[in-house]
Enzyme design. Structure first.
Site, PDB file in Angstrom:
ATOM      1  N   HIS A 114     -10.325   1.139   0.953  1.00 37.96           N
ATOM      2  CA  HIS A 114      -9.649   2.314   1.219  1.00 37.96           C
ATOM      3  C   HIS A 114     -10.897   3.409   1.347  1.00 37.96           C
ATOM      4  O   HIS A 114     -11.112   4.268   2.237  1.00 37.96           O
ATOM      5  CB  HIS A 114      -8.795   3.119   0.216  1.00 37.96           C
ATOM      6  CG  HIS A 114      -7.308   2.615   0.490  1.00 37.96           C
ATOM      7  ND1 HIS A 114      -6.737   2.864   1.750  1.00 37.96           N
ATOM      8  CD2 HIS A 114      -6.591   1.954  -0.424  1.00 37.96           C
ATOM      9  CE1 HIS A 114      -5.418   2.446   1.682  1.00 37.96           C
ATOM     10  NE2 HIS A 114      -5.292   1.830   0.327  1.00 37.96           N
TER      11      HIS A 114
ATOM     12  N   HIS B 139      -8.930  -4.037  -2.521  1.00 38.46           N
ATOM     13  CA  HIS B 139      -7.919  -3.287  -1.681  1.00 38.46           C
ATOM     14  C   HIS B 139      -8.621  -1.722  -1.816  1.00 38.46           C
ATOM     15  O   HIS B 139      -8.285  -0.966  -0.730  1.00 38.46           O
ATOM     16  CB  HIS B 139      -6.657  -3.508  -2.417  1.00 38.46           C
ATOM     17  CG  HIS B 139      -5.549  -2.488  -1.587  1.00 38.46           C
ATOM     18  ND1 HIS B 139      -4.692  -3.209  -0.876  1.00 38.46           N
ATOM     19  CD2 HIS B 139      -5.229  -1.329  -1.566  1.00 38.46           C
ATOM     20  CE1 HIS B 139      -3.618  -2.080  -0.415  1.00 38.46           C
ATOM     21  NE2 HIS B 139      -4.250  -1.129  -1.013  1.00 38.46           N
ATOM     22  N   GLU B 140      -8.674  -1.355  -3.191  1.00 32.91           N
ATOM     23  CA  GLU B 140      -9.072   0.251  -3.096  1.00 32.91           C
ATOM     24  C   GLU B 140     -10.375   0.345  -2.701  1.00 32.91           C
ATOM     25  O   GLU B 140     -10.606   1.419  -1.926  1.00 32.91           O
ATOM     26  CB  GLU B 140      -9.117   0.588  -4.644  1.00 32.91           C
ATOM     27  CG  GLU B 140      -7.747   0.317  -5.527  1.00 32.91           C
ATOM     28  CD  GLU B 140      -6.598   0.813  -4.609  1.00 32.91           C
ATOM     29  OE1 GLU B 140      -5.377   0.228  -5.117  1.00 32.91           O
ATOM     30  OE2 GLU B 140      -6.621   1.605  -3.829  1.00 32.91           O
TER      31      GLU B 140
ATOM     32  N   CYS C 174       0.839  -1.088  -0.220  1.00 33.70           N
ATOM     33  CA  CYS C 174      -0.078   0.057  -0.131  1.00 33.70           C
ATOM     34  C   CYS C 174       0.999   1.323  -0.136  1.00 33.70           C
ATOM     35  O   CYS C 174       1.815   1.303   0.739  1.00 33.70           O
ATOM     36  CB  CYS C 174      -1.091   0.119   1.264  1.00 33.70           C
ATOM     37  SG  CYS C 174      -2.054   1.215   1.241  1.00 33.70           S
TER      38      CYS C 174
HETATM   39  O1  LIG Z   1      -1.909   1.726  -1.964  1.00 31.51           O
HETATM   40  C1  LIG Z   1      -2.256   1.454  -3.195  1.00 31.51           C
HETATM   41  N1  LIG Z   1      -3.572   1.313  -3.398  1.00 31.51           N
HETATM   42  O2  LIG Z   1      -4.503   1.575  -2.258  1.00 31.51           O
HETATM   43  N2  LIG Z   1      -1.551   0.935  -4.047  1.00 31.51           N
HETATM   44  C2  LIG Z   1      -1.068  -0.576  -3.901  1.00 31.51           C
HETATM   45  C3  LIG Z   1      -2.191  -1.272  -4.723  1.00 31.51           C
HETATM   46  C4  LIG Z   1      -2.121  -2.918  -4.387  1.00 31.51           C
HETATM   47  C5  LIG Z   1      -3.331  -3.499  -4.255  1.00 31.51           C
HETATM   48  C6  LIG Z   1      -3.429  -4.896  -4.042  1.00 31.51           C
HETATM   49  C7  LIG Z   1      -2.239  -5.709  -4.171  1.00 31.51           C
HETATM   50  C8  LIG Z   1      -1.105  -4.886  -4.498  1.00 31.51           C
HETATM   51  C9  LIG Z   1      -1.131  -3.597  -4.897  1.00 31.51           C
HETATM   52  C10 LIG Z   1       0.084  -0.722  -4.724  1.00 31.51           C
HETATM   53  O3  LIG Z   1       0.940  -1.235  -3.985  1.00 31.51           O
HETATM   54  O4  LIG Z   1       0.396  -0.261  -5.981  1.00 31.51           O
HETATM   55 ZN   LIG Z   2      -3.663   1.140  -0.602  1.00 32.07          ZN
END
Ligand SMILES: O=C(NO)N[C@@H](Cc1ccccc1)C(=O)O
Ligand SMILES: [Zn+2]
Length: 157
Positions: A146, A142-143, A100
């Site tokens: 948030h 995941h989003e 994240c």
């Molecule tokens: O923080 C964020 N999105 O909120 N970005 C994460 C998105 C993500 C989600 C799930 C698995 C891997 C990666 C990132 O590492 O790019």
């Molecule tokens: Zn995230």
């Protein structure tokens, strides 16, 4: 608009319930969404949610592509999703690594549904309903977390 910065874990904005966007707001937010995509790309993100740059509205970008942080990520066009929802999710789940941008330097295995049906609005007001699977479904989940004040560590085993 001054440069956006990414809120880090501990910032209360990450724990809020984000607000629904009204269609009349979509165009007002267009410049912000352009900045949102820029900062995601600058950080080699494969997704980013508006609350992560302290804008507590129900919008995020899913942008899976192979990059230094996720070399095996599948390729897709970066997609801005407004007022996104999961309309169905598989019982079947799988655990995989997540990171994240608000929690740098941390990875954890998180269990997510392998298949989801989603619905979201586009900037020109279209409603899109589609099925996602695998890593792209993972990013969506995941989003969406948030937007509801949840971060991946809350779900890490
Ligand atoms: O923080 C964020 N999105 O909120 N970005 C994460 C998105 C993500 C989600 C799930 C698995 C891997 C990666 C990132 O590492 O790019
Ligand atoms: Zn995230």
């Amino acid at each position: 608009m001054d440069a956006l910065t990414i809120a880090q874990l501990g910032n209360p904005i990450l724990r809020q319930q984000a607000e629904t966007l009204t269609p009349s707001q979509y165009n007002d937010y267009a410049p912000f969404f352009a900045e949102l995509e820029k900062i995601m790309l600058e950080h080699n993100g494969v997704g980013i949610a508006a609350p992560q740059v302290s804008e507590s509205v129900r919008a995020f970008i899913v942008a899976s592509r192979p990059n230094p942080r996720y070399p095996n990520a599948p390729m897709m066009a970066p997609t801005l999703m407004l007022n996104p929802e999961i309309t169905w999710q598989s019982e079947e789940t799988e655990k995989d690594w997540e990171g994240c941008l608000s929690i740098p330097g941390m990875r954890a295995k998180v269990s997510r549904s392998t298949h989801i049906d989603v619905r979201y609005h586009t900037l020109d007001g279209e409603v899109v309903s589609t099925r996602m699977e695998g890593f792209i479904a993972r990013i969506f989940q995941h989003e969406l977390d948030h937007l509801n004040g949840i971060v991946f560590l809350d779900r890490a085993d």
